[in-house]
Design a protein around this motif. Structure first.
Motif, PDB file in Angstrom:
ATOM      1  N   PHE A 209       0.815  -1.216   0.000  1.00  0.00           N
ATOM      2  CA  PHE A 209       0.000   0.000   0.000  1.00  0.00           C
ATOM      3  C   PHE A 209       0.850   1.269   0.000  1.00  0.00           C
ATOM      4  CE2 PHE A 209      -3.256  -2.985   1.456  1.00  0.00           C
ATOM      5  CZ  PHE A 209      -4.338  -2.573   0.695  1.00  0.00           C
ATOM      6  N   THR A 210       2.102   1.181   0.448  1.00  0.00           N
ATOM      7  CA  THR A 210       2.967   2.356   0.434  1.00  0.00           C
ATOM      8  C   THR A 210       3.251   2.820  -0.985  1.00  0.00           C
ATOM      9  OG1 THR A 210       3.994   1.514   2.461  1.00  0.00           O
ATOM     10  CG2 THR A 210       5.136   3.297   1.313  1.00  0.00           C
ATOM     11  N   ASP A 211       3.336   1.885  -1.921  1.00  0.00           N
ATOM     12  CA  ASP A 211       3.597   2.242  -3.316  1.00  0.00           C
ATOM     13  C   ASP A 211       2.412   2.941  -3.968  1.00  0.00           C
ATOM     14  OD1 ASP A 211       6.031   0.982  -2.995  1.00  0.00           O
ATOM     15  OD2 ASP A 211       5.259  -0.956  -3.688  1.00  0.00           O
ATOM     16  N   LEU A 212       1.222   2.863  -3.367  1.00  0.00           N
ATOM     17  CA  LEU A 212       0.043   3.515  -3.939  1.00  0.00           C
ATOM     18  C   LEU A 212      -0.057   4.984  -3.574  1.00  0.00           C
ATOM     19  CD1 LEU A 212      -2.603   0.693  -3.308  1.00  0.00           C
ATOM     20  CD2 LEU A 212      -1.326   1.191  -5.396  1.00  0.00           C
TER      21      LEU A 212
ATOM     22  N   ASP B  70      -1.660  -5.643   4.222  1.00  0.00           N
ATOM     23  CA  ASP B  70      -0.283  -5.314   3.857  1.00  0.00           C
ATOM     24  C   ASP B  70      -0.065  -5.290   2.352  1.00  0.00           C
ATOM     25  OD1 ASP B  70      -0.743  -7.954   3.555  1.00  0.00           O
ATOM     26  OD2 ASP B  70       0.984  -8.661   4.703  1.00  0.00           O
ATOM     27  N   THR B  71      -0.775  -6.182   1.621  1.00  0.00           N
ATOM     28  CA  THR B  71      -0.631  -6.258   0.166  1.00  0.00           C
ATOM     29  C   THR B  71      -1.975  -5.983  -0.485  1.00  0.00           C
ATOM     30  OG1 THR B  71       1.096  -7.916   0.412  1.00  0.00           O
ATOM     31  CG2 THR B  71       0.087  -7.694  -1.767  1.00  0.00           C
ATOM     32  N   PRO B  72      -2.064  -5.054  -1.404  1.00  0.00           N
ATOM     33  CA  PRO B  72      -3.347  -4.764  -2.048  1.00  0.00           C
ATOM     34  C   PRO B  72      -3.769  -5.881  -3.001  1.00  0.00           C
ATOM     35  CG  PRO B  72      -1.613  -3.459  -3.054  1.00  0.00           C
ATOM     36  CD  PRO B  72      -0.989  -4.159  -1.879  1.00  0.00           C
ATOM     37  N   THR B  73      -5.080  -6.050  -3.146  1.00  0.00           N
ATOM     38  CA  THR B  73      -5.621  -7.010  -4.100  1.00  0.00           C
ATOM     39  C   THR B  73      -5.527  -6.424  -5.513  1.00  0.00           C
ATOM     40  OG1 THR B  73      -7.856  -6.124  -3.852  1.00  0.00           O
ATOM     41  CG2 THR B  73      -7.196  -7.894  -2.355  1.00  0.00           C
TER      42      THR B  73
ATOM     43  N   LYS C 175      -5.220  -1.621  -9.075  1.00  0.00           N
ATOM     44  CA  LYS C 175      -5.508  -0.944 -10.336  1.00  0.00           C
ATOM     45  C   LYS C 175      -6.489   0.221 -10.195  1.00  0.00           C
ATOM     46  CE  LYS C 175      -4.670  -5.062 -13.148  1.00  0.00           C
ATOM     47  NZ  LYS C 175      -5.232  -5.991 -14.166  1.00  0.00           N
ATOM     48  N   ALA C 176      -7.317   0.228  -9.140  1.00  0.00           N
ATOM     49  CA  ALA C 176      -8.354   1.255  -9.017  1.00  0.00           C
ATOM     50  C   ALA C 176      -7.915   2.448  -8.178  1.00  0.00           C
ATOM     51  CB  ALA C 176      -9.627   0.646  -8.423  1.00  0.00           C
ATOM     52  N   ILE C 177      -7.053   2.249  -7.196  1.00  0.00           N
ATOM     53  CA  ILE C 177      -6.699   3.338  -6.282  1.00  0.00           C
ATOM     54  C   ILE C 177      -5.911   4.455  -6.979  1.00  0.00           C
ATOM     55  CG2 ILE C 177      -5.316   3.900  -4.247  1.00  0.00           C
ATOM     56  CD1 ILE C 177      -6.259   1.344  -2.962  1.00  0.00           C
ATOM     57  N   PRO C 178      -4.869   4.167  -7.814  1.00  0.00           N
ATOM     58  CA  PRO C 178      -4.113   5.290  -8.427  1.00  0.00           C
ATOM     59  C   PRO C 178      -4.972   6.217  -9.286  1.00  0.00           C
ATOM     60  CG  PRO C 178      -2.852   3.261  -8.556  1.00  0.00           C
ATOM     61  CD  PRO C 178      -4.202   2.869  -8.066  1.00  0.00           C
TER      62      PRO C 178
END
Length: 671
Positions: free
Chosen positions: A3-6, A22-25, A30-33
């Protein structure tokens, strides 16, 4: 990727870490950025892939960048069911607990007063179902002019439940400039048309193929008879140690019947469907999540959006009519990469539904190897007068509704038991005769609403009234955990007799009877209906009173206007008469002047002129003598007796000249 990379804000990252993420699905990755960039997003993904976090985290990040002190509604999340709305609200609270933002959830089935109070205090994020949102908006309790983000969750479920028209009406209330996030598991034609109308140049995200099933779910098919489904379910629950099982039925009546029969078999079960009160639904769901209830029997109202962590098994007690619904049902298990089991029962009347499901899946459902209750009977399809097939479960629900209506009518029409008077014995002392009282008028019988044959089990109001008058005397007591949930509801503590929880010693009690809880629910429901009727009557009375005051004010104004017009007319008449008199006076004065200046014009001669003429005639000889004496004087003869003759001559000349002047001029004679 984590999630830090988002590039989410640190308070949200810390909340996600505390929640256990800890890890996004894939859908979150693909939807958050693009959502953080403010673009519209169209997300198509199977259920249980984490769509809630995919739109909740960007909303919290956007609103926290510019918080507002007055807390207007800046984000709206529209969901089809109450349970999904509650889950979304819980996610917003969990992900935004380190942010100065407020979130509120509103849905039907409960009183609106606490929800209105929360809206009046201010909220940044509003999670709502379509019906209650439209109701409160039309009452003026919701203002959407500051809206920045709109989320439509489970759009295909909105279509299935008949909410698509409400959604279109709500869209007309939203501002034009906003960000829209659209999520759906399937994409039928009408939902695609709504997407084309609502979204502007969206980012399309399809993580899994539409209508795909979860590969991690173990699917098994049991062909059996309709009358042998319950023994098969009891056998399966006994053979396999499933900690939690979600059973789907076709009708509400079927859900109640299966839950009741499982309870008689010694298996803790609870039913949840549309005719249950919101309190009962929340209590059943919380008991199922906590583990106190092993089996939750539900209709398709619970097929979408329910996030039950660690659900072991899903059972299709009745196969659904729509193949996509099968996908949503079994998607309640095997979430977040976990394994799950989906068991489906099929009788001879459901072979068409089975064929449609396998056609949509593009593969057959594998049949179970061990089945102690195989299919042995072949039922003849029941059809109506139009030739349409009637499902046996629907027919059974209609028959049960008719039977309940018949029992209520018999209970209302039954005469009251007569009181048999006891004969007095001879030894008894004579009783003094009392004055005969006038018999009181009997109270009118309560007319309960009748269920039509087309209904399943009637409306919730009908069911509550039936339970009020026909409550079973023996019910299992509610646990202390369930009682804690009830006491947290508005006005419930007072109805149950626990107004002051600290003084009752409730923690040392053994629970509370189900009948008492049901009576309290019925009283609160009926009281709310009475309050609404009283409020509507007061509104009608105020409207009528306002109309009467308006009529009186109009009549008074008309009377005042008539008076003003009458006074103006009278005043105008007096002014005209005065003007006429003034003109007549001016005319008379002018005539008098002209007659005085020209007396020979035929008018009468004034008396002053007559007097002057008489005086002139009398003084004519004297003027001749004066002229003669004046001539002698001019010739050198002095005047006699010292008299002054010259001034007298001048006086006579002046007097003669004055006769040609108007009578109203002053005399100019000297001395």
């Amino acid at each position: 990727m984590n999630f830090t990379d988002l590039k989410l804000p640190k308070p949200i990252l810390r909340a996600l870490e505390e929640t256990g993420y800890d890890t996004p699905t894939p859908i979150q990755e693909k939807a958050i950025p693009p959502a953080l960039q403010g673009r519209d997003v169209l997300g198509c993904a199977r259920t249980g892939t984490g769509k809630t976090c995919a739109f909740a985290a960007p909303i919290l990040a956007r609103l926290s960048a510019s918080p507002r002190r007055e807390h207007p509604i800046r984000a709206l999340v529209l969901t089809p069911t109450r349970e999904l709305a509650l889950q979304n609200q819980q996610c917003f609270e969990a992900y935004g607990k380190h942010l100065p933002l407020r979130s509120t959830v509103i849905f039907g089935g409960v009183g609106q007063a606490p929800q209105v109070e929360a809206l009046q205090r201010g909220t940044d994020i509003l999670v709502a179902t379509p019906g209650r949102l439209a109701d409160l908006y039309q009452q003026g309790h919701i203002d959407l002019k500051h809206l920045e983000v709109f989320v439509l969750d489970e759009a295909d479920r909105m279509l299935d439940m008949g909410f698509i028209h409400d959604v279109k009406k709500i869209l007309q209330w939203l501002p034009e400039e906003k960000q829209t996030l659209f999520f759906s598991a399937t994409m039928p034609g009408e939902v695609q048309a709504l997407v084309n109308r609502l979204l502007r140049n969206p980012v399309r995200i399809a993580v899994d193929p539409v209508n795909s099933t979860v590969d991690a779910i173990e699917q098994r098919l049991y062909r059996t008879d309709r009358s042998r489904k319950l023994p098969l379910l009891v056998w399966l629950l006994g053979q396999r140690d499933y900690a939690s099982v979600l059973v789907f039925t076709r009708t509400k009546h079927g859900a109640n019947r299966v839950a009741r029969d499982l309870g008689r078999a010694g298996i803790t079960a609870a039913a949840i469907h549309g005719n249950k009160s919101q309190t009962a639904r929340q209590q059943a769901l919380e008991g199922f999540k906590s583990g106190s209830v092993r089996v939750l029997v539900a209709t398709d109202i619970a097929a979408r959006g329910l996030d039950i962590e660690g659900l072991a098994c899903v059972v299709n007690y009745n196969l659904p009519d729509v193949p996509e619904t099968y996908v949503h049902r079994i998607g309640r298990t095997g979430r977040a990469g976990q394994t799950g089991v989906a068991l489906s029962f099929c009788d001879s009347s459901e072979l068409e539904e089975l064929a449609a499901i396998e056609k949509a899946l593009k593969k057959p459902i594998p049949e179970a190897g061990e089945n102690p209750y195989p299919m042995e009977e072949t039922e003849v399809p029941i059809k109506d007068k139009h030739g349409k097939r009637i499902h046996p479960e629907d027919q059974e629900a209609r028959n049960a509704a008719r039977e309940r209506s018949r029992q209520r009518r018999q209970a209302q029409e039954a005469p009251a038991p007569e009181q048999v008077s006891q004969p007095q014995t001879k030894s008894a002392a004579p009783q003094p005769q009392r004055k005969q009282r006038r018999p009181s008028r009997p109270a009118p019988a309560v007319k309960e609403p009748e269920l039509s044959p087309e209904e399943d089990v009637g409306s919730y109001e009908d069911w509550v009234r039936y339970r009020t008058f026909n409550r079973q005397p023996e019910r299992k007591p509610y646990s202390l955990e369930a009682l804690d949930e009830l006491l947290a509801l508005p006005d419930y503590a007072d109805e149950l007799g626990y107004g002051d929880i600290g003084k009752t010693g409730r923690k040392q009690s053994k629970g509370i009877s189900g009948g008492k809880v049901m009576d309290a629910t019925a009283r609160l429901f009926l009281r709310e209906g009475e309050e609404e009727e009283a409020e509507s009557a007061q509104k009608a009375q105020r409207s009528a009173s306002h109309g009467r005051r308006r009529e009186r004010s109009r009549a008074k104004q008309e009377t005042a206007d008539k008076t003003v017009r009458r006074e103006k007319a009278v005043k105008a008449g007096q002014t005209e008469k005065t003007a006429q008199r003034s003109a007549a006076g001016k005319k008379n004065r002018g005539e008098r002047r002209r007659s005085a200046e020209h007396p020979a014009g035929g008018g009468e001669t004034p008396q002053s002129v007559q007097k002057i003429r008489q005086k002139q005639q009398r003084s004519a000889p004297e003027r001749g003598n004066r002229q003669e004496r004046s001539g002698q004087h001019r010739r050198g003869n002095p005047p006699q007796s010292g008299r002054r003759s010259a001034p007298r001559q001048e006086q006579a000349n002046e007097e003669s000249r004055s006769l040609i002047r108007p009578f109203y001029l002053s005399d100019t004679r000297k001395g």
